[in-house]
Design an enzyme around this catalytic site. Structure first.
Site, PDB file in Angstrom:
ATOM      1  N   HIS A  44       0.831  -1.209   0.000  1.00 56.80           N
ATOM      2  CA  HIS A  44       0.000   0.000   0.000  1.00 56.80           C
ATOM      3  C   HIS A  44       0.860   1.252   0.000  1.00 56.80           C
ATOM      4  CE1 HIS A  44      -3.997  -1.814   0.853  1.00 56.80           C
ATOM      5  NE2 HIS A  44      -3.226  -2.797   1.290  1.00 56.80           N
ATOM      6  N   GLU A  90       3.168  -0.238   4.136  1.00 58.94           N
ATOM      7  CA  GLU A  90       2.472   1.033   3.900  1.00 58.94           C
ATOM      8  C   GLU A  90       3.542   2.107   3.706  1.00 58.94           C
ATOM      9  OE1 GLU A  90      -0.801   2.804   3.124  1.00 58.94           O
ATOM     10  OE2 GLU A  90      -1.372   1.211   4.529  1.00 58.94           O
TER      11      GLU A  90
END
Lengths: 292, 292
Positions: free
Chosen positions: B106, B164
């Protein structure tokens, strides 16, 4: 020149550029902030459905729909074509110039700082650019000439221009850039107020501008997909000179691609998210000093 | 513990998070990059329609659809529910754990650097977190515990976790973060290869983690719209301590709102674009040292 009677501030022509959206909401809530003695101001939200959807647009880019055609659009099923007509009906009822000035508020993921985009080289706009540059060194001026009614909101009137602020991610607010944009709008209002009152707000007789000179597309692979990224050494370096041989792209295989043009250029809109769908990596400009 | 037999790298669970999308495309084109002697690797794109549309999702957030229910979804008209079933059928055919490890890639508009998000405190994941933190000081570890099959892709297996990366604007690539993320994936593969070969990759016996402790919503006005922005002094300061009395928000009227909690917290996901629709301004975490 005729005095300015009415001025429009428009935000959210692109629904995910939130600084313009929330500045216009603020001005609608507190109209005294944008009222001036010598002219009327109105604050207007652009793409209402896209703002709700937190997207740039719903069907097509609203900022390509202002073609100065005031025929009814009731037959269109494209939301942005209908909304462009509605906005034109507010800004130019009866196809007349009801507003004399349009300020179109945008943000970009490129590191454009506080950029004034002028599509029509009008002496009053050049004077404005010089004024804003003089009072705030963060202000940059980009000249991208376009015909009247060429699709951009700013092309609807002679004194239409955009304010393009970045770097800010789509769908987010940035408190510092919000304040800077707000102050820039107030400076624009002061400039036109001074003009109407016969004061000369010009505090320098020249202005540095970046004049559009080309576009650079992303390299593509055999499937038509992009094959490279903005080179890390170029990322966020909008307005800086790019010399022949400087790095431009980095492929996904980590191969560097260099700028091979002969003339030095000044890239802007480097890595703007909204231009990926068009395959545009950046625009190029020439830096020049204009005497006014 | 059993050896790792298969590992999946998934990108584009959110269609506008391009680093994961283009890393997976690269791994699909050059599978030798992710092949290791002791286990099999597969690279998979997540939300295919959202990737085409350059949006986070089409109907609903795919990363809330992995609920471990392997019933046919043919009756659903929601794209993400169908796609979640397809992905589960690849990663867990017959409701068995076909893959032992899931790496879910992500990006975020928050300044999260290179963050490993662990939902299940498994000794092998904590060891991985310690290993990655030790070889790269930019790596941060966030623990947000969640139940098995709680909707997140990473909750599908015991050794599922997310990477992330930020700050990066939605819909854009960042060449520097792309390379750093790629190298982080290779380090993860090395770790599991060492584990399978009986080598102990643990090079330190403790790891600093940020453990989820709460959420802060945006202040709202009477219409339900957000009434403030992240305070400029807090923007991009993910993981930094926030003390009682520190500025938290700036309202559109330029009023400061301060953090009034008694305990010092460490905000993360500050100003993440995708959380505006939920009204979430940031998550809060407690910093702690875990001995392993």
């Amino acid at each position: 020149m005729n005095p300015i009677n009415r001025l429009a501030i428009v935000g959210g022509i692109h629904g995910n550029e939130l600084i313009g959206v929330y500045l216009v909401k603020k001005f609608q809530k507190y109209p005294h902030l944008i009222n001036r003695n010598s002219f009327e101001s109105l604050a207007l939200l652009g793409n209402l459905q896209a703002i709700l959807a937190r997207r740039r647009y719903v069907d097509i880019d609203l900022n390509r729909c202002f073609i100065g055609d005031n025929l009814p659009a009731t037959k269109s099923s494209i939301y942005e074509e209908l909304r462009a007509k509605e906005i034109q009906a507010i800004l130019q009822p009866e196809n007349q110039e009801f507003v004399d000035v349009i300020i179109d508020l945008h943000t970009t993921t490129a590191n454009m700082g506080l950029c004034i985009i002028i599509g029509n080289i009008h002496p009053l706009l050049l004077g404005l650019a010089a004024y804003l540059s003089a009072i705030n060194p963060l202000v940059k001026v980009y000249i991208h000439q376009q015909a009247r009614n060429s699709g951009f909101l700013r092309s609807l009137c002679q004194l239409g221009f955009s304010i393009e602020v970045g770097a800010v991610a789509q769908g987010t607010l940035d408190g510092e850039l919000f304040k800077q944009t707000e102050n820039l709008v107030y400076a624009v209002l002061d400039y036109f107020e001074d003009f109407n009152k016969g004061k000369n707000p010009l505090i320098q007789n020249s202005v540095t501008v970046y004049r559009a000179s080309g576009v650079v597309n992303y390299p593509r692979n055999e499937d038509g997909d992009i094959a490279a990224m903005i080179h890390p050494q170029l990322q966020f370096r909008d307005y800086q000179p790019l010399y022949s041989g400087d790095p431009l792209f980095l492929t996904f295989e980590s191969k560097e691609i260099f700028y091979e043009g002969e003339s030095t250029v000044h890239p802007i809109f480097i890595n703007e998210a909204a231009y990926y769908e068009k395959g545009i990596a950046m625009y190029l400009s020439q830096k020049e000093l204009i005497h006014i």
